[in-house]
Design an enzyme around this catalytic site. Structure first.
Site, PDB file in Angstrom:
ATOM      1  N   THR A 185       7.770  25.067  32.867  1.00 21.57           N
ATOM      2  CA  THR A 185       7.577  25.224  34.309  1.00 21.57           C
ATOM      3  C   THR A 185       6.076  25.195  34.508  1.00 21.57           C
ATOM      4  OG1 THR A 185       9.500  26.686  34.503  1.00 21.57           O
ATOM      5  CG2 THR A 185       7.854  26.935  36.210  1.00 21.57           C
ATOM      6  N   GLY A 210       9.157  30.625  31.964  1.00 20.24           N
ATOM      7  CA  GLY A 210       9.945  31.188  30.874  1.00 20.24           C
ATOM      8  C   GLY A 210      11.406  31.335  31.245  1.00 20.24           C
ATOM      9  N   ARG A 238      22.674  25.354  38.592  1.00 18.66           N
ATOM     10  CA  ARG A 238      21.954  26.558  38.142  1.00 18.66           C
ATOM     11  C   ARG A 238      20.574  26.617  38.813  1.00 18.66           C
ATOM     12  NH1 ARG A 238      16.780  27.447  35.326  1.00 18.66           N
ATOM     13  NH2 ARG A 238      16.946  29.447  34.266  1.00 18.66           N
ATOM     14  N   VAL A 239      20.226  27.773  39.328  1.00 23.47           N
ATOM     15  CA  VAL A 239      18.906  27.973  39.936  1.00 23.47           C
ATOM     16  C   VAL A 239      18.165  28.997  39.085  1.00 23.47           C
ATOM     17  CG1 VAL A 239      17.696  28.840  41.973  1.00 23.47           C
ATOM     18  CG2 VAL A 239      19.731  27.410  42.248  1.00 23.47           C
ATOM     19  N   GLY A 245      14.181  32.229  33.109  1.00 22.48           N
ATOM     20  CA  GLY A 245      14.315  32.603  34.507  1.00 22.48           C
ATOM     21  C   GLY A 245      15.305  33.717  34.788  1.00 22.48           C
TER      22      GLY A 245
HETATM   23  N1  GLY Z   1      11.394  29.611  34.584  1.00 19.09           N
HETATM   24  C1  GLY Z   1      12.055  28.406  34.787  1.00 19.09           C
HETATM   25  C2  GLY Z   1      13.515  28.523  34.792  1.00 19.09           C
HETATM   26  O1  GLY Z   1      14.082  29.446  34.245  1.00 19.09           O
HETATM   27  O2  GLY Z   1      14.135  27.643  35.351  1.00 19.09           O
END
Ligand code: GLY
Length: 352
Positions: A202, A254, A230-231, A256
């Site tokens: 990210t 990292g 998925r978010v 999420g």
């Molecule tokens: N930090 C990015 C994600 O988990 O999508």
């Protein structure tokens, strides 16, 4: 968390449900990290963001607003086909479709905008800014986010590069030996794939101008081979990004899910508001992420430590900055007004 080791991982987790787990004392502090003070420009980003901090600094020096500056900075990475973790060229979901998440937040107005599971648009960070400025909403997802982007003139493009498609196909072919997807050479492929399967890259970029205006952006293609829809934490205000002009700004990269459950970036800003330096605030928030992960034993390794990576980045209104990661060996980018550099993040656990 590698998809390859998921079953073993769940088994190990269940097996050690009763394991006791203690937080370590603070490790790996990198000491004070001061910028040029309240009246100086500063830009901070995740380790993959040196081009973003350089760009943001150049633009702010020429009078750009910090939010426009950080978005222009991360656009370089979003549009880069060789970065497999953000925007165009990102590794797709389990169905081979690239779905992007992004958020922006502006300190002086405390306004925020975000998009999640957005397909076919290379620069979700720009769409997130439009959500903030041109809607009464804070987050648009999926088909609605795409229609909104198109209404604002964004062109749909295929975001799946040949490189990302090949990575996805190899993953699909090696998922199981009880299906009809056959791989030519399993051993080599497994070794090649591992970095992608373990990957949740990210980019986060935060900036402050000489008038004390703070802004931030976080953008990602999310977890490689994620479930469609998925978010992650990146578009969740308070998790992947939080900006309070009275205190400072924070963002994350990292794992999420662990960060969503702890509202990590909000926590970092709260810890800064209590007088902690950006680095101390990042470490303290990372301790909370680790502590809460310990309640889900499946997230722990054999020694009771989180088996995932995570990082926070922070910038306060005085221009001090810092970063902390779950594990040693991570870096972050900073342009302090004098120099664009990469520094080591503080960390909770030292990698062996
Ligand atoms: N930090 C990015 C994600 O988990 O999508």
């Amino acid at each position: 968390m590698s998809r390859f080791s998921r079953r073993g991982f769940i088994r190990t987790g269940l097996g050690m449900a009763a394991a006791s787990w203690l937080l370590p004392v603070k490790n790996g502090s990198a000491g004070s990290r001061s910028g040029g003070g309240e009246n100086a420009f500063c830009a901070v980003a995740s380790g993959n963001g040196s081009r973003a901090t350089e760009k943001a600094m150049n633009l702010m020096r020429r009078g750009s607003d910090p939010l426009d500056a950080v978005i222009a900075g991360v656009n370089i990475v979003e549009e880069d086909p060789d970065d497999a973790s953000v925007g165009y060229g990102g590794v797709p979901n389990e169905e081979g479709v690239v779905e992007l998440d992004a958020s922006v937040m502006y300190g002086p107005t405390h306004a925020a905008g975000a998009v999640a599971s957005l397909r076919n648009i290379k620069t979700p960070s720009r769409v997130a800014k439009l959500v903030m400025e041109r809607t009464g909403h804070a987050l648009l997802v999926g088909e609605g986010a795409l229609r909104f982007a198109k209404a604002h003139g964004f062109k749909e493009e295929d975001l799946l590069t040949e490189k990302a498609r090949a990575i996805w196909l190899k993953w699909k072919e090696t998922l199981s030996d009880r299906d009809f997807w056959l791989s030519p050479d399993e051993k080599t492929i497994m070794a090649e794939l591992r970095p992608y399967a373990e990957h949740y890259g990210t980019i986060n970029c935060l900036a402050k101008n000489s008038d004390g205006v703070l802004a931030g952006v976080t953008t990602t293609s999310g977890y490689a081979f994620k479930l469609p829809g998925r978010v992650g934490d990146s578009p969740i205000i308070g998790a992947g990004l939080y900006v309070d002009n009275a205190v400072g700004a924070a963002g994350s990269t990292g794992y999420g899910e662990a960060n969503i459950r702890t509202c990590g970036s909000f926590l970092v800003v709260q810890f800064m508001s209590q007088g902690r330096s950006p680095e101390e605030a990042c470490l303290k928030a990372m301790q909370v992420v680790a502590e809460k992960a310990s309640l889900l034993p499946g997230l722990l390794d054999a020694e009771g430590r989180p088996r995932f990576g995570h990082s926070f980045y922070a910038l306060n209104k005085k221009g001090d900055f810092g970063s902390a990661s779950m594990w040693s060996g991570h870096t972050f980018a900073v342009h302090d007004g004098t120099e664009n550099k990469r520094l080591e993040s503080a960390y909770l656990y030292k990698r062996k």
